[in-house]
Write a protein that holds these residues in place. Structure first.
Motif, PDB file in Angstrom:
ATOM      1  N   ARG A 226     -78.470 -48.779   6.076  1.00  0.00           N
ATOM      2  CA  ARG A 226     -77.731 -47.561   5.794  1.00  0.00           C
ATOM      3  C   ARG A 226     -78.325 -46.413   6.599  1.00  0.00           C
ATOM      4  N   PRO A 227     -77.492 -45.520   7.128  1.00  0.00           N
ATOM      5  CA  PRO A 227     -78.016 -44.323   7.806  1.00  0.00           C
ATOM      6  C   PRO A 227     -78.714 -43.416   6.800  1.00  0.00           C
ATOM      7  N   PRO A 228     -79.689 -42.632   7.233  1.00  0.00           N
ATOM      8  CA  PRO A 228     -80.340 -41.681   6.326  1.00  0.00           C
ATOM      9  C   PRO A 228     -79.310 -40.731   5.717  1.00  0.00           C
ATOM     10  N   GLY A 229     -79.432 -40.492   4.416  1.00  0.00           N
ATOM     11  CA  GLY A 229     -78.515 -39.581   3.746  1.00  0.00           C
ATOM     12  C   GLY A 229     -77.149 -40.153   3.467  1.00  0.00           C
ATOM     13  N   ILE A 238     -73.163 -47.930   9.091  1.00  0.00           N
ATOM     14  CA  ILE A 238     -74.381 -48.727   9.252  1.00  0.00           C
ATOM     15  C   ILE A 238     -75.149 -48.316  10.502  1.00  0.00           C
ATOM     16  N   GLN A 239     -76.432 -48.628  10.475  1.00  0.00           N
ATOM     17  CA  GLN A 239     -77.247 -48.623  11.678  1.00  0.00           C
ATOM     18  C   GLN A 239     -77.577 -50.066  12.037  1.00  0.00           C
ATOM     19  N   GLU A 254     -81.377 -50.613  22.202  1.00  0.00           N
ATOM     20  CA  GLU A 254     -81.413 -49.316  21.543  1.00  0.00           C
ATOM     21  C   GLU A 254     -80.568 -49.363  20.272  1.00  0.00           C
ATOM     22  N   PRO A 255     -81.090 -48.891  19.145  1.00  0.00           N
ATOM     23  CA  PRO A 255     -80.316 -48.940  17.898  1.00  0.00           C
ATOM     24  C   PRO A 255     -79.079 -48.065  17.981  1.00  0.00           C
ATOM     25  N   ILE A 256     -78.037 -48.486  17.274  1.00  0.00           N
ATOM     26  CA  ILE A 256     -76.804 -47.713  17.252  1.00  0.00           C
ATOM     27  C   ILE A 256     -76.359 -47.483  15.815  1.00  0.00           C
ATOM     28  N   GLU A 257     -75.588 -46.440  15.625  1.00  0.00           N
ATOM     29  CA  GLU A 257     -75.008 -46.124  14.318  1.00  0.00           C
ATOM     30  C   GLU A 257     -73.501 -46.313  14.428  1.00  0.00           C
ATOM     31  N   ALA A 258     -72.937 -47.096  13.530  1.00  0.00           N
ATOM     32  CA  ALA A 258     -71.511 -47.429  13.608  1.00  0.00           C
ATOM     33  C   ALA A 258     -70.829 -47.118  12.285  1.00  0.00           C
ATOM     34  N   LYS A 259     -69.563 -46.721  12.367  1.00  0.00           N
ATOM     35  CA  LYS A 259     -68.794 -46.395  11.165  1.00  0.00           C
ATOM     36  C   LYS A 259     -67.402 -46.983  11.283  1.00  0.00           C
ATOM     37  N   LEU A 260     -66.947 -47.605  10.201  1.00  0.00           N
ATOM     38  CA  LEU A 260     -65.622 -48.209  10.143  1.00  0.00           C
ATOM     39  C   LEU A 260     -64.683 -47.305   9.361  1.00  0.00           C
ATOM     40  N   TRP A 270     -63.553 -48.730  14.715  1.00  0.00           N
ATOM     41  CA  TRP A 270     -65.006 -48.580  14.714  1.00  0.00           C
ATOM     42  C   TRP A 270     -65.390 -47.475  15.697  1.00  0.00           C
ATOM     43  N   GLU A 271     -66.291 -46.625  15.277  1.00  0.00           N
ATOM     44  CA  GLU A 271     -66.887 -45.628  16.154  1.00  0.00           C
ATOM     45  C   GLU A 271     -68.396 -45.802  16.103  1.00  0.00           C
ATOM     46  N   TYR A 272     -69.058 -45.564  17.223  1.00  0.00           N
ATOM     47  CA  TYR A 272     -70.512 -45.744  17.238  1.00  0.00           C
ATOM     48  C   TYR A 272     -71.163 -44.743  18.172  1.00  0.00           C
ATOM     49  N   GLN A 273     -72.460 -44.548  17.945  1.00  0.00           N
ATOM     50  CA  GLN A 273     -73.263 -43.693  18.803  1.00  0.00           C
ATOM     51  C   GLN A 273     -74.705 -44.172  18.737  1.00  0.00           C
TER      52      GLN A 273
END
Length: 324
Positions: A226-229, A238-239, A254-260, A270-273
């Motif tokens: 889970r992302p912080p916060g 998710i991360q 490199e770790p990424i953060e993704a959201k559905l 899906w979007e990620y950064q």
């Protein structure tokens, strides 16, 4: 090549004629001269042909969402997040717990959201609700043979979702011996040119649950967190962290953060950064290797795409500590 070399090479390429109690031995010269097919990429850059990999996460974070997206991308030659499949490949998805109706709903949304549809023969599924009894137990030889019978020549990737449901009679999860039969079976499939992606639960420590011996043979281990916060109303956010990545480095891990996000019409996106959460650990490792601040800043710029100002800010706490 001399006769002995030709004989050794022949044994290397055609071991089937040997009896089961023979061990194939070749000279270093013959091994170096042998031509092995290159390991092709199934989902660039981390999922390769003849690889054994794992994704683990705490329950409810999104393991199956990610596993289904990977399966679909591989079967269609498509894209998931920043990972792309060079061409369509056969996938066997073995689900151990999800109701068939839920699996149907999730796959329908993926199909509705993507331009590509897989050849039906390239995306095949084993789901508990369609079995006469239950999904085979991979802790047993019988269960392994039942799954093997479903693997076709076109199958390049087997996804096992998840270990807790599919490996049931192998003893306690933290017992290394309980993993050995599954590991031997996985290595056998790898020798046949197959790749396996294990889906598993995380333990209280955040590592994959059970014996750490599982990771010894794996090429790649991904952790979903889970992302912080994070707040529950955010849905699937998710991360993705690479805990083990054999042969990969730099931006590839490199770790990424993704959201559905799910739209009103049922389609999803899906979007990620990139996330900087794992960079402090990387910087500390570079400091421990004896790199100075200028070298580390250059590494962050060239390998991780950070600006000069960002790289300077990220390294500042480490060199303040060193100077003290």
């Amino acid at each position: 090549m001399n006769d002995l070399g030709e004989k050794s090479l022949s044994v290397l390429e055609h071991p089937d004629h040997l009896s089961d109690d023979r061990v194939v031995v070749v000279s270093i010269e013959d091994l170096i001269k042998s031509e092995f097919p290159p390991r092709e990429t199934i989902l660039s850059p981390w999922l390769r042909k003849q690889s054994l990999d794992m994704i683990h996460a705490w329950r409810g974070i999104g393991k199956t969402h990610v596993a289904l997206e990977i399966a679909y991308a591989v079967a269609t030659g498509g894209q998931f997040l920043k990972w792309g499949a060079p061409k369509p490949r056969g996938v066997l998805y073995v689900d151990g717990e999800m109701p068939a109706s839920t699996l149907q709903e999730r796959l329908s949304r993926i199909i509705a959201s993507e331009e590509r549809e897989p050849d039906p023969n390239l995306f095949r599924i084993i789901t508990p609700d369609l079995q006469k009894t239950c999904v085979p137990d991979l802790a047993t030889e019988e269960g392994q043979k039942l799954i093997e019978a479903a693997i076709t020549d076109e199958t390049d990737l087997i996804i096992l979702d998840n270990l807790s449901c599919l490996v049931r009679r192998g003893g306690r999860e933290n017992d290394a011996e309980s993993w050995l039969s599954v590991q031997e079976w996985a290595l056998h499939l790898r020798s046949r040119g197959k790749s396996i992606l294990f889906i598993h639960h995380s333990g209280k420590s955040g590592a994959q649950r059970g014996t750490s011996k599982r990771e010894d043979v794996l090429d790649t281990v991904l952790s979903l967190r889970r992302p912080p916060g994070y707040e529950g109303q955010e849905g699937c956010s998710i991360q993705i962290h690479f805990e083990k990545a054999r042969g990969l480095a730099g931006p590839d891990v490199e770790p990424i953060e993704a959201k559905l996000s799910t739209h009103h019409d049922g389609t999803r996106k899906w979007e990620y950064q990139a996330t900087e959460d794992a960079l402090p650990t990387t910087i500390q490792e570079l400091v421990d290797l004896g790199m100075d601040r200028r070298e580390i800043i250059r590494e962050l710029r060239e390998s991780y795409g950070k600006s000069q100002a960002t790289a300077y800010r990220l390294t500042e706490p480490f060199f303040k500590k060193v100077s003290q």
